[in-house]
Design an enzyme around this catalytic site. Structure first.
Site, mmCIF file in Angstrom:
data_model
loop_
_atom_site.group_PDB
_atom_site.id
_atom_site.type_symbol
_atom_site.label_atom_id
_atom_site.label_comp_id
_atom_site.label_asym_id
_atom_site.label_seq_id
_atom_site.Cartn_x
_atom_site.Cartn_y
_atom_site.Cartn_z
ATOM 1 N N MET A 81 0.819 -1.214 0.000
ATOM 2 C CA MET A 81 0.000 0.000 0.000
ATOM 3 C C MET A 81 0.858 1.273 0.000
ATOM 4 O O MET A 81 0.446 2.309 -0.542
ATOM 5 C CB MET A 81 -0.913 -0.007 1.230
ATOM 6 C CG MET A 81 -2.011 1.022 1.201
ATOM 7 S SD MET A 81 -3.190 0.752 -0.127
ATOM 8 C CE MET A 81 -4.257 -0.508 0.606
ATOM 9 N N GLU B 47 -6.190 -5.435 -1.482
ATOM 10 C CA GLU B 47 -6.678 -4.055 -1.530
ATOM 11 C C GLU B 47 -5.950 -3.238 -2.599
ATOM 12 O O GLU B 47 -6.580 -2.526 -3.387
ATOM 13 C CB GLU B 47 -6.491 -3.364 -0.173
ATOM 14 C CG GLU B 47 -7.308 -3.971 0.947
ATOM 15 C CD GLU B 47 -6.543 -5.016 1.738
ATOM 16 O OE1 GLU B 47 -5.529 -5.557 1.233
ATOM 17 O OE2 GLU B 47 -6.942 -5.298 2.881
ATOM 18 N N GLU B 48 -4.620 -3.344 -2.616
ATOM 19 C CA GLU B 48 -3.822 -2.552 -3.567
ATOM 20 C C GLU B 48 -4.144 -2.966 -4.998
ATOM 21 O O GLU B 48 -4.361 -2.135 -5.880
ATOM 22 C CB GLU B 48 -2.318 -2.765 -3.322
ATOM 23 C CG GLU B 48 -1.837 -2.371 -1.941
ATOM 24 C CD GLU B 48 -1.923 -3.490 -0.910
ATOM 25 O OE1 GLU B 48 -2.613 -4.504 -1.160
ATOM 26 O OE2 GLU B 48 -1.305 -3.333 0.158
ATOM 27 N N ASP B 49 -4.135 -4.287 -5.200
ATOM 28 C CA ASP B 49 -4.373 -4.816 -6.547
ATOM 29 C C ASP B 49 -5.761 -4.428 -7.055
ATOM 30 O O ASP B 49 -5.920 -3.957 -8.182
ATOM 31 C CB ASP B 49 -4.231 -6.346 -6.501
ATOM 32 C CG ASP B 49 -4.236 -6.969 -7.879
ATOM 33 O OD1 ASP B 49 -3.486 -6.481 -8.754
ATOM 34 O OD2 ASP B 49 -4.994 -7.930 -8.091
ATOM 35 N N LEU C 13 -5.870 -0.566 -7.788
ATOM 36 C CA LEU C 13 -5.170 -0.161 -9.018
ATOM 37 C C LEU C 13 -5.900 -0.687 -10.251
ATOM 38 O O LEU C 13 -6.000 0.007 -11.260
ATOM 39 C CB LEU C 13 -3.714 -0.632 -8.976
ATOM 40 C CG LEU C 13 -2.869 0.111 -7.926
ATOM 41 C CD1 LEU C 13 -1.522 -0.553 -7.739
ATOM 42 C CD2 LEU C 13 -2.698 1.576 -8.307
#
Ligand SMILES: *[C@@H]1O[C@H](CO)[C@@H](O)[C@H](O)[C@H]1NC(C)=O
Length: 137
Positions: A48, A73-75, A78
């Site tokens: 993150m 969450e990040e994937d 993005l």
């Protein structure tokens, strides 16, 4: 550094996972992969703390969202911005520098801090009393 971000910029993060660093793999100025302790089938295997998104891009993407799924969450975020790994802008001197750290706050074994005689009329006495009163240690 972050003000150079046009869409999504990326940079290495220190102190994360057993590798000790999470970073995009940069070759000839382009992101060609991800070096992270865990891949999990993610398109963007990133921490993150390892990217920044311009407000301009975020405002253009009405479907921007972050899934409440641990590790993704990040994937998910993005991907919701419709970017691909090739779109990522490597910062930190083509990701050769660690300027961001992912730290973790953990309870440590209690120790008894004591001011020595030379600290009798310094701030340290006050700090230690305050910490004792508030059970910080
Ligand atoms: C990053 O690498 C590319 C390709 O080698 C180069 O053109 C560019 O100047 C580099 N950027 C920095 C900040 O070093």
């Amino acid at each position: 550094m972050l003000q150079k971000t046009r869409g999504v910029s990326v940079f290495p993060v220190g102190l994360v996972t057993q590798l000790g660093v999470s970073s995009p793999v940069v070759q000839n100025g382009h992101v060609v992969g991800f070096f992270d302790g865990w891949n999990g089938g993610r398109m963007f295997a990133m921490d993150m703390a390892g990217f920044a998104v311009s407000v301009e891009l975020l405002q253009k993407k009405s479907k921007a969202m972050m899934p409440l799924k641990a590790g993704y969450e990040e994937d998910g975020f993005l991907q919701s911005l419709d970017v691909t790994p090739e779109d990522l802008e490597p910062l930190a001197n083509n990701c050769t520098q660690i300027l961001v750290w992912h730290t973790q706050t953990q309870r440590v074994a209690p120790i008894e801090a004591q001011a020595d005689d030379g600290m009798a009329d310094t701030n340290i006495v006050h700090l230690l009393r305050h910490m004792a009163e508030n059970k910080v240690l």
